[in-house]
Design a protein around this motif. Structure first.
Motif, PDB file in Angstrom:
ATOM      1  N   ALA A 266       0.917  -1.351  -0.056  1.00 34.31           N
ATOM      2  CA  ALA A 266      -0.063  -0.042   0.088  1.00 34.31           C
ATOM      3  C   ALA A 266       0.829   1.205  -0.088  1.00 34.31           C
ATOM      4  CB  ALA A 266      -1.029  -0.041   1.346  1.00 34.31           C
ATOM      5  N   LEU A 267       0.361   2.372  -0.621  1.00 37.65           N
ATOM      6  CA  LEU A 267       1.225   3.409  -0.439  1.00 37.65           C
ATOM      7  C   LEU A 267       0.225   4.540   0.317  1.00 37.65           C
ATOM      8  CD1 LEU A 267       1.983   4.328  -4.465  1.00 37.65           C
ATOM      9  CD2 LEU A 267       3.324   3.180  -2.474  1.00 37.65           C
ATOM     10  N   ARG A 268       0.862   5.299   1.208  1.00 40.97           N
ATOM     11  CA  ARG A 268       0.563   6.446   1.876  1.00 40.97           C
ATOM     12  C   ARG A 268       1.000   7.590   1.115  1.00 40.97           C
ATOM     13  NH1 ARG A 268       2.193  11.300   4.683  1.00 40.97           N
ATOM     14  NH2 ARG A 268       0.936  11.704   6.247  1.00 40.97           N
ATOM     15  N   MET A 269      -0.172   8.469   0.582  1.00 42.91           N
ATOM     16  CA  MET A 269       0.061   9.647  -0.247  1.00 42.91           C
ATOM     17  C   MET A 269      -0.049  10.746   0.636  1.00 42.91           C
ATOM     18  SD  MET A 269      -1.989   8.100  -3.494  1.00 42.91           S
ATOM     19  CE  MET A 269      -1.219   8.802  -4.697  1.00 42.91           C
ATOM     20  N   ASP A 270       1.068  11.457   0.696  1.00 42.46           N
ATOM     21  CA  ASP A 270       1.223  12.771   1.586  1.00 42.46           C
ATOM     22  C   ASP A 270       0.283  13.724   1.167  1.00 42.46           C
ATOM     23  OD1 ASP A 270       2.863  14.216   3.738  1.00 42.46           O
ATOM     24  OD2 ASP A 270       3.274  15.394   1.994  1.00 42.46           O
ATOM     25  N   ALA A 271      -0.406  14.345   2.034  1.00 42.51           N
ATOM     26  CA  ALA A 271      -1.058  15.679   2.085  1.00 42.51           C
ATOM     27  C   ALA A 271      -1.591  16.113   0.461  1.00 42.51           C
ATOM     28  CB  ALA A 271       0.099  16.908   2.220  1.00 42.51           C
ATOM     29  N   VAL A 272      -2.591  15.234   0.021  1.00 47.42           N
ATOM     30  CA  VAL A 272      -3.204  15.121  -1.140  1.00 47.42           C
ATOM     31  C   VAL A 272      -3.959  16.417  -1.407  1.00 47.42           C
ATOM     32  CG1 VAL A 272      -3.207  12.249  -1.336  1.00 47.42           C
ATOM     33  CG2 VAL A 272      -5.070  13.817  -0.651  1.00 47.42           C
ATOM     34  N   HIS A 273      -4.306  16.882  -0.542  1.00 49.41           N
ATOM     35  CA  HIS A 273      -4.949  18.366  -0.583  1.00 49.41           C
ATOM     36  C   HIS A 273      -4.216  19.242  -1.250  1.00 49.41           C
ATOM     37  CE1 HIS A 273      -3.411  18.125   3.479  1.00 49.41           C
ATOM     38  NE2 HIS A 273      -2.967  19.309   3.177  1.00 49.41           N
ATOM     39  N   ALA A 274      -2.732  19.089  -1.121  1.00 48.20           N
ATOM     40  CA  ALA A 274      -1.942  19.943  -1.966  1.00 48.20           C
ATOM     41  C   ALA A 274      -1.602  19.713  -3.314  1.00 48.20           C
ATOM     42  CB  ALA A 274      -0.633  20.168  -0.751  1.00 48.20           C
ATOM     43  N   ILE A 275      -2.433  18.515  -3.811  1.00 51.98           N
ATOM     44  CA  ILE A 275      -2.320  18.189  -5.029  1.00 51.98           C
ATOM     45  C   ILE A 275      -3.259  18.991  -5.908  1.00 51.98           C
ATOM     46  CG2 ILE A 275      -2.613  16.058  -6.711  1.00 51.98           C
ATOM     47  CD1 ILE A 275      -1.695  14.556  -4.828  1.00 51.98           C
ATOM     48  N   LYS A 276      -2.842  19.914  -6.856  1.00 49.08           N
ATOM     49  CA  LYS A 276      -3.771  20.680  -7.707  1.00 49.08           C
ATOM     50  C   LYS A 276      -4.052  20.194  -9.045  1.00 49.08           C
ATOM     51  CE  LYS A 276      -3.149  23.431  -4.153  1.00 49.08           C
ATOM     52  NZ  LYS A 276      -4.291  23.980  -3.228  1.00 49.08           N
ATOM     53  N   ASP A 277      -5.023  19.735  -9.225  1.00 45.46           N
ATOM     54  CA  ASP A 277      -5.536  19.243 -10.499  1.00 45.46           C
ATOM     55  C   ASP A 277      -7.083  19.450 -10.721  1.00 45.46           C
ATOM     56  OD1 ASP A 277      -6.128  17.736 -12.794  1.00 45.46           O
ATOM     57  OD2 ASP A 277      -5.510  15.839 -11.984  1.00 45.46           O
ATOM     58  N   PHE A 278      -7.204  20.359 -11.673  1.00 43.97           N
ATOM     59  CA  PHE A 278      -8.776  20.553 -11.996  1.00 43.97           C
ATOM     60  C   PHE A 278      -9.003  20.202 -13.404  1.00 43.97           C
ATOM     61  CE2 PHE A 278      -7.341  23.541  -8.609  1.00 43.97           C
ATOM     62  CZ  PHE A 278      -8.399  23.363  -7.697  1.00 43.97           C
ATOM     63  N   GLY A 279      -8.517  19.108 -13.927  1.00 42.22           N
ATOM     64  CA  GLY A 279      -8.897  18.376 -14.959  1.00 42.22           C
ATOM     65  C   GLY A 279      -9.916  17.705 -15.075  1.00 42.22           C
ATOM     66  N   SER A 280     -10.399  17.025 -16.117  1.00 41.35           N
ATOM     67  CA  SER A 280     -11.516  16.316 -16.170  1.00 41.35           C
ATOM     68  C   SER A 280     -11.383  15.132 -15.413  1.00 41.35           C
ATOM     69  CB  SER A 280     -12.037  16.137 -17.595  1.00 41.35           C
ATOM     70  OG  SER A 280     -10.997  15.440 -18.343  1.00 41.35           O
ATOM     71  N   LEU A 281     -10.402  14.354 -15.491  1.00 39.80           N
ATOM     72  CA  LEU A 281      -9.779  13.165 -14.630  1.00 39.80           C
ATOM     73  C   LEU A 281      -8.731  13.371 -13.558  1.00 39.80           C
ATOM     74  CD1 LEU A 281     -10.184  10.110 -14.406  1.00 39.80           C
ATOM     75  CD2 LEU A 281      -8.455   9.583 -16.044  1.00 39.80           C
ATOM     76  N   HIS A 282      -9.133  13.419 -12.374  1.00 33.03           N
ATOM     77  CA  HIS A 282      -8.088  13.712 -11.426  1.00 33.03           C
ATOM     78  C   HIS A 282      -6.968  12.614 -11.311  1.00 33.03           C
ATOM     79  CE1 HIS A 282      -6.473  14.656  -7.185  1.00 33.03           C
ATOM     80  NE2 HIS A 282      -7.034  15.914  -7.391  1.00 33.03           N
ATOM     81  N   ILE A 283      -5.877  13.325 -10.970  1.00 30.77           N
ATOM     82  CA  ILE A 283      -4.509  12.341 -10.985  1.00 30.77           C
ATOM     83  C   ILE A 283      -4.698  11.092 -10.120  1.00 30.77           C
ATOM     84  CG2 ILE A 283      -3.333  13.833  -9.310  1.00 30.77           C
ATOM     85  CD1 ILE A 283      -1.870  11.490 -12.350  1.00 30.77           C
ATOM     86  N   LEU A 284      -5.663  11.458  -8.839  1.00 22.77           N
ATOM     87  CA  LEU A 284      -5.666  10.345  -7.981  1.00 22.77           C
ATOM     88  C   LEU A 284      -6.653   9.176  -8.514  1.00 22.77           C
ATOM     89  CD1 LEU A 284      -5.929  12.194  -4.456  1.00 22.77           C
ATOM     90  CD2 LEU A 284      -4.096  11.194  -5.526  1.00 22.77           C
ATOM     91  N   GLU A 285      -7.726   9.585  -9.407  1.00 25.84           N
ATOM     92  CA  GLU A 285      -8.452   8.678  -9.897  1.00 25.84           C
ATOM     93  C   GLU A 285      -7.801   7.988 -11.151  1.00 25.84           C
ATOM     94  OE1 GLU A 285     -12.778   8.818 -11.873  1.00 25.84           O
ATOM     95  OE2 GLU A 285     -12.101  10.545 -10.964  1.00 25.84           O
TER      96      GLU A 285
END
Length: 619
Positions: A266-285
């Motif tokens: 498993a990965l623990r992904m640090d502070a994802v609220h600071a990932i800025k992505d307003f495209g149609s497909l979010h990078i996390l998705e």
């Protein structure tokens, strides 16, 4: 153009049948060459491909060779740089990269299929301070301790290559390279294999919201960052601006590499609220989509756990409910409410928490602020997460942030008395969520966990020192903040394993062992059904009863955070209650044991600063 290949890593240097394949994304370069240390005067040119990629296939580069990339810039300047997708940086963040063959490691965990997320009992650790050796090999020597404790998953703070030999890991600048002082990529592969042999899953903390400042040469290769958005660390990583396809592929490749080539669970992904992505497909998705496909291919379930400061369930909601599909998230608010209930001064972000009422709410709702007004933030904050199962939330009484971001790095053992440490353990391990311990917590480690770095850039060292002083300016009466650059600061943060055999330290370790064992065999605790939960509190006192059940088994967890004995009545759901755990019993360092059994309706005197656990007959 780079296409994601589930079966192998494509980015950087990879080996196949005595050939090295080199793929580099450098859309703003006019040319790109490979420089091998053994023959630096004979650059090997890469061929330009679509969408900013450059490619070379050669038999001249071998595993173990040092190499650099020569960037031909549009202005005519030529720059020698390490590989941004380097797997190994033996010479540090400014030196040459070292070629490594990911497929050469001989794995012995073919039968390992992982463990279900709901069975995770997590243990967060920092590789450099966990053992005297401060590396993967030193960690391996202590795995039996974790197994005997009852841990099922270790969580490594970031191991991506950072400057020097001392760092929390969040200043990493080579997301694919494993820290050389820890043992490099082979050391990590060996560690994971050892963990799986002992039944331990491995969670790796990764940072996709920023890059560290020292050794950061990404701008020389291409637009890895965008000026559209800013983060606490500067310009945001470019996930949705021009040329973002190459950046997205870079990080997706990173995720797949950890799962496929290092067998990380498993990965623990640090502070994802600071990932800025307003495209149609979010990078996390998109990361979740590829992770799911890889799990189908490998037959192993891989999980994505995020840290988020937004109290927004869209991160953990499934994609068909318009979420990003992350498997779980850390819940800081449970920690904050728990600590204030235990006596933490309600200052700073703790000022939002009133103690027991908010802890009770977090037991039910995970988020405390789920659409209510936050005085600290000065706005209405959060959304309810009522439909998300308990296995989607990770709770703790301390972690690297909550300890290390205190000026003096005090652990709970330095702030609370021995009896209260057992109450905190009961609150976390009896919660309807995934529990996480922070290294040394189980024996009341007294050494601090401080913030430390080993930068080579003196101006950066000065900036870090001044930043820490400014952050804690209001704490001047408590002395000066420890120097982050000093090796002494790092050494003071190491665990004292010798404490395990001494007095209260040994007692607390046995207490944790017993409580984790009870959790594992009691369905009313390990079945993380948030709907099968009731709470009662003593008015105007810091005392709470947590009532959980599964089928015919019920458990009652009494948590008295006050300095006075409190009285609570046994519920009527079951006629008879049997004691499982009593933190105030002499065997756990207390002074008087509570009744071994009670009937429905009986009054229970809950001792001050104590934790009691009762169950119905069905165990």
């Amino acid at each position: 153009m780079s296409t994601i290949d589930l079966s192998k890593r494509r980015i950087g240097v990879n080996f196949s049948e005595q050939q090295a394949e080199v793929l580099v994304w450098a859309p703003q370069a006019s040319g790109l060459s490979l420089l091998i240390a053994q023959d630096p005067d004979q650059p090997l040119p890469l061929t330009q491909q679509e969408h900013g990629y450059w490619y070379l296939e050669t038999d001249q580069l071998k595993p173990g060779d040092a190499y650099q990339l020569l960037i031909h810039q549009q202005q005519g300047e030529r720059l020698k740089r390490p590989d941004p997708a380097s797997l190994s940086q033996h010479e540090g963040v400014h030196g040459a990269s070292t070629a490594y063959d990911l497929s050469a490691f001989q794995w012995t965990d073919a039968t390992w299929k992982g463990i279900p997320l709901e069975a995770y009992i997590l243990y967060e650790l920092h590789v450099g301070t966990f053992s005297a050796a401060g590396d993967f090999a030193g960690l391996e020597h202590q795995l039996d301790h974790l197994v005997s404790l009852g841990i099922t998953a270790i969580e490594l703070m970031p191991v991506a290559q950072f400057p020097g030999n001392r760092n929390w890991g969040y200043d990493g600048v080579y997301p694919f390279a494993v820290q050389s002082s820890y043992g490099g990529p082979q050391g990590l592969q060996h560690l994971v294999g050892c963990c799986h042999a002992k039944g331990l899953a491995v969670v790796l903390d990764v940072v996709y919201n920023h890059m560290g400042p020292e050794g950061n040469y990404f701008d020389d290769f291409g637009p890895y960052f965008t000026e559209k958005y800013h983060t606490p660390w500067g310009n945001a990583i470019n996930f949705d601006d021009e040329w973002s396809d190459g950046v997205r592929h870079y990080f997706i490749e990173n995720v797949l590499m950890w799962f496929r080539d290092f067998h990380i669970d498993a990965l623990r992904m640090d502070a994802v609220h600071a990932i800025k992505d307003f495209g149609s497909l979010h990078i996390l998705e998109e990361i979740k989509s590829y992770t799911r496909k890889l799990s189908v291919k490998t037959g192993r379930q891989h999980y994505l756990i995020v840290e988020s400061d937004l109290n927004d369930p869209k991160y953990i909601d499934p994609e068909h409910h318009y979420g990003y599909g992350m498997d779980a998230q850390w819940i800081d608010e449970f920690h904050h409410a728990l600590r204030v209930t235990a006596g933490q001064e309600p200052t700073g972000y703790y000022s939002d928490f009133n103690g027991l009422a908010h802890l009770e709410k977090s037991f039910h709702d995970a988020y405390v602020y789920d659409g209510i007004y936050s005085p600290h933030r000065k706005k209405t904050f959060g959304r309810p997460a009522t439909e998300n199962p308990g296995k989607q939330f990770v709770v703790f009484s301390q972690n690297h942030d909550q300890v290390g971001n205190r000026m003096l790095g005090e652990r709970s053992a330095n702030l609370l008395d021995f009896s209260m440490l057992k109450v905190l353990a009961g609150a976390v391990l009896c919660s309807p969520y995934l529990p996480m311990l922070f290294m040394g917590e189980e024996w009341a480690e007294s050494n601090p966990f401080l913030y430390f770095v080993s930068h080579g850039d003196e101006s950066l060292v000065t900036a870090v020192r001044e930043g820490r002083k400014a952050e804690f300016a209001s704490f001047h009466a408590s002395g000066a903040a420890p120097d982050p650059q000093s090796e002494e600061t790092f050494m003071r943060s190491k665990l004292q394993w010798e404490l395990l055999k001494k007095g209260d330290h040994a007692c607390l370790f046995s207490f944790y062992q017993s409580l984790i064992a009870i959790r594992k065999k009691s369905a009313a605790i390990y079945e993380l059904n948030r709907k099968h939960l009731k709470t009662e509190t003593v008015p105007d006192a810091r005392c709470l009863m947590l009532h959980r059940w599964h089928e015919e088994q019920h458990i009652l967890c009494f948590l008295n955070f006050s300095d006075d004995e409190q009285q609570m009545r046994m519920p009527s759901e079951k006629p008879y209650w049997k004691k499982l755990m009593d933190s105030n019993a002499p065997e756990w360092g207390g002074n008087k044991a509570s009744p071994q059994s009670l009937e429905a309706g009986n009054l229970l005197q809950v001792p001050a600063s104590s934790f009691l656990l009762y169950t119905s007959k069905h165990v």
